[in-house]
Write an enzyme that holds these catalytic residues in place. Structure first.
Site, PDB file in Angstrom:
ATOM      1  N   SER A  86       0.836  -1.196   0.000  1.00 45.66           N
ATOM      2  CA  SER A  86       0.000   0.000   0.000  1.00 45.66           C
ATOM      3  C   SER A  86       0.876   1.253   0.000  1.00 45.66           C
ATOM      4  CB  SER A  86      -0.966  -0.033   1.185  1.00 45.66           C
ATOM      5  OG  SER A  86      -1.903   1.009   1.104  1.00 45.66           O
ATOM      6  N   HIS A 190      -8.112   1.160  -1.219  1.00 42.64           N
ATOM      7  CA  HIS A 190      -7.966   0.218  -2.345  1.00 42.64           C
ATOM      8  C   HIS A 190      -9.312  -0.345  -2.812  1.00 42.64           C
ATOM      9  CE1 HIS A 190      -3.727   0.638  -1.707  1.00 42.64           C
ATOM     10  NE2 HIS A 190      -3.877   0.300  -0.447  1.00 42.64           N
TER      11      HIS A 190
END
Length: 303
Positions: A86, A190
């Site tokens: 991430s 996400h």
């Protein structure tokens, strides 16, 4: 072959930067970064409580700063590959020379603010599913309207969606899942909930001049290695609304012949996954400066 990796949001804990700032030159470096991005990183890394550093706009720059600071303290390291989970991908981009430290922190500050703004539209969150069959879990999540936002391998998938959807998941776990653990994040990262942040980040990226990676850079979009700075930056923009495929990154590490993995501060999450998914690979997490000697010994062994 040594891989250097950087963790994502949720790895931060109150005061985790305190001991790192005591290293020679560290406080000055962090002060300069703080001035550049308009955020007091030293304060948030030493004195802020858990709720303050849960704030996306704070957590993300703090994590990148910690990763850069701990990697610098490790010394002259030339890993065979770098990757990040991430927001850790921005840290990895700096490791690879795609962005300098200030550019990386400027980008992550914009990323954190944009994602916090997107997260404020709807109450959302993320929860980790421990155990179970990935295909069964993914199908179950989709049935509940949730997104498998992080497919981490080693029996772990992270679900993201509204708080109501996550509450339903807690009452109705996929078959074989041992536990559902809420994560210390402030939104459904996400996923489609982050779409507005993609546009904001694209604008920020246009102001940067990325260099091509000097090290093998493994993208968490699909586990592929990326050869150009332009593509690294494009993927950094898109990944805020796309699932993280850390399982595929670890498959690529295997293909590259990984023998050791070091996770920069605040390490622990990715080394835990590697211990389960990459048997035989030596792992080390940089949590405090006390871990540096062991990390340097591992680097020397792998050289």
């Amino acid at each position: 072959m040594l891989v250097l990796v950087a963790p994502g949001q949720g790895a931060q804990t109150p005061g985790f930067l305190t001991e790192w700032l005591e290293l020679p030159g560290a406080a000055d470096r962090v002060a300069a970064w703080s001035d550049a991005i308009g955020l007091d990183l030293a304060h948030y890394g030493t004195k802020a409580d858990a709720d303050e550093i849960r704030d996306t706009s704070v957590a993300q720059p703090l994590l990148v700063a910690a990763g850069l600071l701990s990697a610098a303290a490790l010394g002259d390291v030339a890993p065979g590959a770098v990757a990040g989970h991430s927001v850790g991908e921005i840290t990895a981009a700096a490791f690879a020379g795609v962005l300098d430290d200030t550019a990386a922190l400027t980008l992550v500050r914009r990323r954190g603010l944009a994602m916090a703004e997107a997260a404020a539209v709807t109450e959302t969150g993320m929860s980790a599913l421990l155990g179970g069959d990935p295909e069964v879990s993914v199908a179950h999540l989709e049935k509940l309207g949730l997104t498998p936002a992080n497919v981490n391998g080693a029996g772990q998938i992270v679900a993201a969606g509204t708080l109501e959807q996550l509450a339903a998941l807690n009452e109705d776990k996929p078959e074989g899942v041992r536990k559902v653990v809420p994560l210390k994040v402030a939104g459904a990262f996400h996923t489609h909930h982050m779409a507005p942040a993609v546009d904001a980040l694209a604008g920020a990226a246009e102001e940067l001049a990325p260099a091509d990676p000097k090290l093998t850079y493994v993208s968490n979009k699909d586990g592929r290695t990326v050869a150009t700075g332009a593509e690294v930056l494009e993927r950094l923009v898109g990944q805020v609304a796309n699932p993280v495929r850390w399982d595929l990154c670890m498959e690529t590490f295997k293909e590259l012949g990984v023998t050791a993995l070091i996770e920069v501060c605040p390490g622990g999450t990715l080394t835990g996954l590697a211990k389960r998914a990459l048997p035989g690979v030596k792992t080390l997490a940089l949590k405090t400066p006390a871990d540096l000697d062991a990390a340097r010994a591992l680097v020397a062994e792998q050289a």
